[in-house]
Write an enzyme that holds these catalytic residues in place. Structure first.
Site, short mmCIF file in Angstrom:
data_model
loop_
_atom_site.label_atom_id
_atom_site.label_comp_id
_atom_site.label_asym_id
_atom_site.label_seq_id
_atom_site.Cartn_x
_atom_site.Cartn_y
_atom_site.Cartn_z
N LYS A 1 37.67 54.40 38.63
CA LYS A 1 38.22 53.97 38.03
C LYS A 1 39.43 54.33 37.67
CE LYS A 1 35.83 50.19 36.85
NZ LYS A 1 36.49 48.26 36.71
N ASN B 1 37.96 37.19 48.44
CA ASN B 1 37.32 39.03 48.10
C ASN B 1 38.31 40.36 48.12
OD1 ASN B 1 35.32 41.32 49.33
ND2 ASN B 1 33.84 40.03 50.07
N VAL C 1 30.03 47.89 27.25
CA VAL C 1 30.03 46.38 27.11
C VAL C 1 29.07 46.06 26.98
CG1 VAL C 1 31.02 44.42 27.81
CG2 VAL C 1 32.20 46.23 28.24
N PRO D 1 37.42 49.36 28.56
CA PRO D 1 36.39 49.11 27.48
C PRO D 1 35.17 50.40 27.39
CG PRO D 1 36.93 47.42 28.61
CD PRO D 1 37.85 48.57 29.50
#
Length: 348
Positions: free
Chosen positions: A166, A69, A194, A191
């Protein structure tokens, strides 16, 4: 093909991670992958095998599942044991806007560092991290073309918690790799939206866009654009970044082309004609989207992108790694066809 090198894929049940596992298996790597719960793995093994047979024409699949985790140290030493490489794909993501941005930012940063520290301790050669164009192209008024030199301005007004998560997580990764305590190499894949074929009912958040089209969820098409990339091409770029000596120390934008919502609708009408009545033919007035944004935080985020032209430069991935992505149209249609195949949309 046999390859004695071992790759750990984090978040092995995820949309991108599943396609990474399929391509790693096809290339002959030994694959380990992390999940939160082992009870899912029987179904996952069958899903991955089906994908391996369909998209790679192979049937030799063996995944060593590890329970971990991102919010706990437990299990990571065992997961990293014997690994040559790590694809860190797992990431907390939600379509719901958190009340406190730390609910999204803190797990992303701490989870990334937890994986990197465990990998460094285990002697892993290289880690490839799945970041996002969210760490590249937001929080500024810049128009035109974005490349890997650009970073999202997290101090800008309106920069979302997801974009911050991010950006902070990727910057933390680069800081760690450049520290004295680390001897690993790092590559990062960024990316855009997606799309591409789903493998099961549990699929990527980004594919919800196509599902919404198929379910008639866009009476009018808002005039906003996204970079589009196929999940199979994202997985391929992860493998290229893992294998190429030139990839170390680099970020790579994974985006095929930029497509506007009205054009996506037109593409779906042409290629999936049986659902034509559910696809909008008219573009929503910008003022309408802005008005809805006054009452909906999610639509406010959409409204902020109205009329803004932001292109993504994918030449670095092409020139350094030889990456050749599918068209955006092919990715959109692959998403739609697989959603229909798995009965994941409202029946006609």
């Amino acid at each position: 093909m046999e390859n004695k090198e071992t790759v750990l894929v984090t978040g092995g049940s995820g949309f991108i991670a599943s396609h990474c596992i399929i391509q790693l298996a096809a290339a002959g790597y030994q694959v380990k992958a992390t999940v939160r719960d082992l009870s899912r793995t029987n179904k996952l093994n069958q899903t991955l095998l089906n994908g391996l047979e369909k998209y790679e024409g192979k049937s030799d699949l063996s995944v060593d599942w590890q329970v971990t985790n991102l919010s706990s140290d437990e299990g990571w030493d065992e997961a990293m044991a014997g690994c040559d490489y790590v694809l860190h794909v797992a990431s907390p993501i939600t379509m719901q806007l958190p009340k406190d941005e730390d609910e999204m930012v803190k797990p992303a940063v701490e989870g990334t560092l937890r994986v990197l520290k465990a990998a460094s301790k285990a002697g892993v050669k290289r880690v490839v991290i799945t970041s996002s164009v969210a760490a590249i192209m937001y929080g500024s008024n810049k128009q035109g073309i974005f490349n890997e030199e650009d970073w999202t301005d997290t101090d800008a007004e309106g920069c979302s918690a997801y974009n911050k998560s991010k950006t902070y997580a990727e910057k933390a990764a680069w800081d760690f790799i450049n520290s004295d305590e680390c001897n690993m190499e790092l590559s990062v894949i960024n990316p855009s939206l997606v799309l591409g074929p789903v493998l099961e009912s549990d699929f990527g958040t980004s594919v919800e866009l196509v599902k919404r089209f198929l379910n008639g969820g866009f009476p009018l098409a808002p005039n906003i654009s996204f970079g589009i990339v196929d999940v199979r091409d994202v997985a391929e770029l992860h493998l290229l970044a893992l294998e190429s000596s030139q990839a170390s120390g680099n970020r790579f934008i994974a985006s095929s082309e930029t497509m506007a919502i009205p054009y996506i609708s037109k593409t779906l009408r042409e290629k999936i004609p049986e659902y034509e009545k559910r696809f909008p033919k008219r573009t929503a007035p910008d003022l309408l989207i802005k008005l809805i944004g006054l009452f909906s935080p999610l639509m406010k985020t959409v409204a902020n992108q109205l009329g803004k032209t932001k292109e993504l430069d994918n030449s670095k991935a092409k020139n350094i790694l030889g990456w050749q992505p599918r068209s955006g149209e092919e990715s959109v249609i692959a998403s739609a066809e697989s959603l229909i195949e798995f009965d994941l949309v409202k029946p006609l």
